[in-house]
Write a protein that holds these residues in place. Sequence first.
Motif, short mmCIF file in Angstrom:
data_model
loop_
_atom_site.label_atom_id
_atom_site.label_comp_id
_atom_site.label_asym_id
_atom_site.label_seq_id
_atom_site.Cartn_x
_atom_site.Cartn_y
_atom_site.Cartn_z
N ALA A 97 1.07 -10.95 23.75
CA ALA A 97 2.52 -10.89 23.98
C ALA A 97 3.16 -9.71 23.24
O ALA A 97 4.30 -9.35 23.53
CB ALA A 97 3.17 -12.20 23.56
N GLU A 98 2.42 -9.12 22.32
CA GLU A 98 2.95 -7.93 21.63
C GLU A 98 2.97 -6.71 22.57
O GLU A 98 3.68 -5.73 22.28
CB GLU A 98 2.09 -7.60 20.41
CG GLU A 98 2.25 -8.63 19.31
CD GLU A 98 1.19 -8.47 18.22
OE1 GLU A 98 0.48 -7.44 18.21
OE2 GLU A 98 1.06 -9.40 17.39
N HIS A 99 2.19 -6.77 23.61
CA HIS A 99 2.16 -5.66 24.57
C HIS A 99 3.44 -5.71 25.41
O HIS A 99 3.76 -6.74 25.99
CB HIS A 99 0.93 -5.76 25.45
CG HIS A 99 0.61 -4.49 26.18
ND1 HIS A 99 1.40 -3.97 27.17
CD2 HIS A 99 -0.43 -3.63 26.05
CE1 HIS A 99 0.88 -2.85 27.63
NE2 HIS A 99 -0.25 -2.61 26.96
N LYS A 100 4.12 -4.58 25.52
CA LYS A 100 5.42 -4.59 26.20
C LYS A 100 5.32 -4.97 27.67
O LYS A 100 6.27 -5.46 28.28
CB LYS A 100 6.12 -3.24 26.04
CG LYS A 100 5.47 -2.09 26.80
CD LYS A 100 6.31 -0.83 26.76
CE LYS A 100 5.58 0.34 27.45
NZ LYS A 100 4.54 0.04 28.43
N ASN A 101 4.15 -4.80 28.27
CA ASN A 101 3.98 -5.12 29.70
C ASN A 101 3.59 -6.57 29.96
O ASN A 101 3.49 -6.98 31.11
CB ASN A 101 2.91 -4.20 30.32
CG ASN A 101 3.50 -2.90 30.80
OD1 ASN A 101 4.71 -2.72 30.76
ND2 ASN A 101 2.64 -1.98 31.24
N ILE A 102 3.30 -7.32 28.91
CA ILE A 102 2.85 -8.72 29.12
C ILE A 102 4.02 -9.64 28.79
O ILE A 102 4.45 -9.73 27.64
CB ILE A 102 1.60 -9.03 28.27
CG1 ILE A 102 0.46 -8.08 28.70
CG2 ILE A 102 1.20 -10.49 28.42
CD1 ILE A 102 -0.84 -8.25 27.93
#
Lengths: 300, 300, 300, 300
Positions: free
Chosen positions: A155-160
Motif C-alpha cells: 500500500a506504500e506504492h502510490k499505484n496500489i
Amino acid sequence: MNQPLKGIVPPLVTPMLNSTTIDVEGLERLINHIIGGGVHGLFVLGTTGEAQSLSYAMRRQMIELTCKFANGRVPVLVGITDTSMEESVTLAKFAAQNGASAVVSAHPYYYAAAQPEQIYFYQRLADQLPLPLFLYNMPSHTKVIFEPATVRKLAEHKNIIGLKDSSANGTYFQKLCYELRDVKDFTLLVGPEEMMAETVLLGGHGGVNGGANIFPKLYVDLYNAAVARDFEKINLLHEKVMQISKLIYGVGKYGSSYLKGVKCALSLKGICSGYLIEPYEEFKAPEREIIKKALETIGL
Amino acid sequence: MNQPLKGIVPPLVTPMLNSTTIDVEGLERLINHIIGGGVHGLFVLGTTGEAQSLSYAMRRQMIELTCKFANGRVPVLVGITDTSMEESVTLAKFAAQNGASAVVSAHPYYYAAAQPEQIYFYQRLADQLPLPLFLYNMPSHTKVIFEPATVRKLAEHKNIIGLKDSSANGTYFQKLCYELRDVKDFTLLVGPEEMMAETVLLGGHGGVNGGANIFPKLYVDLYNAAVARDFEKINLLHEKVMQISKLIYGVGKYGSSYLKGVKCALSLKGICSGYLIEPYEEFKAPEREIIKKALETIGL
Amino acid sequence: MNQPLKGIVPPLVTPMLNSTTIDVEGLERLINHIIGGGVHGLFVLGTTGEAQSLSYAMRRQMIELTCKFANGRVPVLVGITDTSMEESVTLAKFAAQNGASAVVSAHPYYYAAAQPEQIYFYQRLADQLPLPLFLYNMPSHTKVIFEPATVRKLAEHKNIIGLKDSSANGTYFQKLCYELRDVKDFTLLVGPEEMMAETVLLGGHGGVNGGANIFPKLYVDLYNAAVARDFEKINLLHEKVMQISKLIYGVGKYGSSYLKGVKCALSLKGICSGYLIEPYEEFKAPEREIIKKALETIGL
Amino acid sequence: MNQPLKGIVPPLVTPMLNSTTIDVEGLERLINHIIGGGVHGLFVLGTTGEAQSLSYAMRRQMIELTCKFANGRVPVLVGITDTSMEESVTLAKFAAQNGASAVVSAHPYYYAAAQPEQIYFYQRLADQLPLPLFLYNMPSHTKVIFEPATVRKLAEHKNIIGLKDSSANGTYFQKLCYELRDVKDFTLLVGPEEMMAETVLLGGHGGVNGGANIFPKLYVDLYNAAVARDFEKINLLHEKVMQISKLIYGVGKYGSSYLKGVKCALSLKGICSGYLIEPYEEFKAPEREIIKKALETIGL
C-alpha cells in the motif's frame, strides 16, 4: 474515480455465443441492466468473467466493449490477472487507452510465491502500470494469499490503491481492515456476497458481488442499508441474498455451480447468453428448470 | 518420433538476460550441451522453463529457437499449457509450423475442473491440435489431477499419446501403468528424477528430469542402466542423482529452490544466464557460493 | 527382532462384531492366515486397524490377543499413535508387557507441529518408551510430514529405529533412503503396496501392505522376487497387486473404499467379520457382490 | 442453560505445571477471573484447552475442577471431541455426573468422513449422550467441515442443539444462519474473535473467543454493544480485539502462536502457568518480553 471506491462493483460475466464469440448485444443489455440498478462501478475480466478462459483477443474486446457501453456512467475496473507480468502490463495499457479507471490483479496462478517474492512482483508490476491497481486475494484459485503485512507494505506504492478479498475468511478481512486503518483512502472490497453486509457494517467499503449481475438493485439497496445501519432493511435484503446463494449457486455437482447458476439465470431473464467456456459447460434442461423455479421463488 | 517415446527428455530451462530478453546464445549452448549428453528429446515451455511467466512473444521465440538449434537431432515437445483453449491451439499451430514433434498440456490452472469437465476440455482441445498431445499431471501447480480412469478415457483419442507425471505419487504412477497397460504405444514419463530409475524398472518409459539440463549424460546413463537392469550402475548413478537433488535443489527458503538451483548451476558452469523471471529471483552471492561448492562435491 | 526389519509386515485389520466387541475368533483365524503366508511381522493398531476409532480398552485387548495368537512366531509391532504423549507411553508399556517387539507412532493428529516441535515431541516420547520406535509418516491423516532432515536427526536417538512411509510420495521415500544411508540398521518400510516392489528394488526394506491381510503369500512372494531382482516374477506378481488395488480398493464412493474393500474381502473369504466402526460402515449387498466378483477375477 | 445459548463462552486454557500436572490453583484463579468478567458460560477441553494433548485422566480432572470452581455460576460446556465414539460417550457421562450443562464435539480427526458418514456418526453419538450436544466445526484441525445441509439434518436430533464454528469462513457462517433459520433455539457461536461482532450483528448468538481468557470483560462488552447495535462502542472495542489479535497472537514463527500468546499473557498477568504440552513449548524470554510490551500497549 473516488477513493476509497465505495459501493457495489459487480464482476461482469462474459456473455458468449460460443467459445470464441462474445455475445455483444447481450453484453450491452447486461451493462445497461446493471448500471440501471445503481451500481458504483463495473469489474470486467474477473473470475466471474471467466477471464482466464478467454483468448487475449477476446479479453481486449471485452475491455473495449465494456468501456464503450458503460460510456463513463460508472468507473470500469479491468482484471489484468496473468502469470506473465509483461502480458499484465500490455493489457493494462490497453485498458487505459479505452478509458478504464483502474486495474485488478490476482496473484500469478501457476508458480506460487512466498510473501517477499509477492512484494517483489507487485512492486515491479505497479511501477509499469498506467492505471491504479487493486490487489485481488483469491487463494482458492491462486493457491496463495496476500498476507495483511504484505498488503500494508504494498500500500506504500502510490499505484496500489485497494484490495478485493474473495477468500471468504472473515478473520482475514478484519485483519486487513486493522492493518490498513491508517492508510488514507485504501479501498477494501469483499467478493462473497453472503459477507457483504457485515463487512460494510464493520469497516469494509463494499462488494464485488456476482449476484449483482442478475439483481443489481438488491445489492445496492443492501449496501445502502448497511451504510445507514438500517437493520430492518439489512435483515430483509440479506435474507434475499442468502436465498439467491442457496437456490441459484447451489445447483449442480461441481465447483463451478456458482458460475453456471449466474449465467443460467441471466439467460432465463433474457439478458444474455448462458454459454460457458471450456472447461465448463452451461446447465442443461434439468438444471435450467431448477434455476427457473428458483427465480420464481426469489421473485424479484 | 517413436512411440512410445522412451528415454530422457529434459525440460529445458529458459535462459533469460532479463525479464523480457531471451539469452539466445546461452540457449544454443544449452541445447548443444544437452543433446551432446545423448538425450532422447527436448521439452520446451514446461514448468522448469518458466513458461507461464513468459509473454506469448517470448514463448513463440523459445519454440522457434529451440526447433532451430535442435535442428532435427531429437524430437522437440512444446508446452502449450494455458487457461485458454484457444491460446493453446494457437501455440500448437506455431509449434507445428516450426517443426515440433508433439505438444504437452497441463490442466488449465485457474479454474479447477471435475473429471468429466476435464475429459470434455481435453477431447475438444485434442480435436483442434495439429500435433499429438501429451497430458501433463502437475497437481501442485494446477490443483487438479488426471485420474487414471480419465487418462484411460482420453487415451482413446487418436491425438492423445502419452502423459508426463510430475505428482511424485508412486501409487498414482503405478495405477496409470496398470490402467493403460493395454493401450498400445501410450507413453508414460515421470517428472521427478528421484523416481526415474524405479519407474523405468517397473514399466515407465523414461524421465522429464530437470537435472538433465546440467548433467544430461548422467540421466541418460541412469535410464540405460535401468533398462538394462544393471543394478551396480543403477545404484551408483541414482545416488549421484540424489546428491544433486539434495545439494542443488535444497538450497534457499522457498518453493522455488529447485528452479533457482538449476539455473544457478547452469550459470556457474558457463552454459547460460541464471536469471529468473518474476515472481522469482536468481540466487545471490551466498547461495551461489553454496551451489558452487555443491558442484565441486558432485564432481561430474 | 532383526534390524533392519525386512520383508512384509501386514497392518492387521481389527475384526469387529460390532462397534464395541472384537471378533476374537476371527482375529485368531486372521493371524494364522497371515502368518501362514510367510510374513515377517505383524503391525497391530495402525490406520488399517481403525486404531483411532477403537476405545482404549479395545486397543489393549487387540495388543493382548495379537501377541497371544502370534505366539512368538513373528515380531509384533504395536501402533501407539495418539495426540497425548502420556497415553502413547501407557500403551507402549502395555505392549511391552505383552511381548511386543516394537511400537509405531504417527504424528499427533490434532495439533499440527512444525519440524522443531516434532523433533522435541519425538525425542521426549522416545526417552520414555520401553520398546524401540518406528516413526510413521501419514500426512493425509496427520496433516504433517516427517521431513528427511528431521528423520535423520531423530535417528540419532537409540530408541528410534525406523520409519514407515504411507505418503505414496516416491521422491520423499528416495530422499529418506539417501538421507539415512549412513545410519546403520535404520529400517525404511513403505505403506502403499503399489510401490512396494520398486522401493525394495531401490533400497527400501519392505512393505506394510494392507492387501497382505487377504493374500499374505502374494506380497511375500513379490517381496522375495524384488530382493532377488527376478523381473519375470516381479512383473507377474506386481500386476496381481495392481489388480487387487483396482478391483478391491476402488469400489464405493468415499475415501474409505480401501478399508471397506479389505474388510469385505476378508468377510467373503470367511476369515473374519467385515464390520467397520463409525464413522465408517461396511459395504452393503451391492458392493459386496462387486467385491465377490473381484475376488473371483483375482482368483488367488 | 438457556437456549439458544447467547453471549461469550470462553474456551478455557488448561493451566499446566508440567505435561502431567494441572495447575489447580491457577485454574481456580482463571475461572474466577473469567466469570468475574461477566461471561455467559465456560467451554472446557476445546482446542484452546489443548484437550487432545491431555491424558484422559487429566481431561477428567479438568472437567471435575472446572465444574467445582464454576460452582453453578455459569453453564459449563465440555469438549468430548475424540476419534473413538465410545471414549466420547464415556467422557460425556463423566461430564454429566459432574454437573456440566452440555458437550461439544468436533469431527473425529484421524479418519476423514464424507457427509453421509458424518450424519451416521453424529446421530449414533447423540443417541448415547446424557447431555445436549454442540457440533464444533474446525476444519483446519479435523480436515472436514459440517456442510450446512448436514447441520440442518443433524439439528432434527433432539440432543443436537447448536454449533460452534471455528472455520473463520464468513460465507459458511451465514449459510448456517440461513439454513437453520427455522430451527427453534438452535445456537450458532463463532470461534474467531475477530469475527464475533459482525456475526452477532448479522444473526449469530455469540463467541467462543480465546482472548476472553485474558480480558473477559472486553469480549462481554463487545458482545453487548453488538446486541445493542451501539456502533461507537463496537468500533472502539472491536479495534481493541484486533489489537490483541495482532500483538498477542502474532508473535512467534509457527501455527501455535495463538495458543502460546494466550498462555504467555495469562502467565505474565499472574493468573496461571504459561506451560504448554508437547508438541508445543511455551514462549522463552525474548517472546515473553514482546508479549509483556504488547500487554502494556493494549493497556486494559
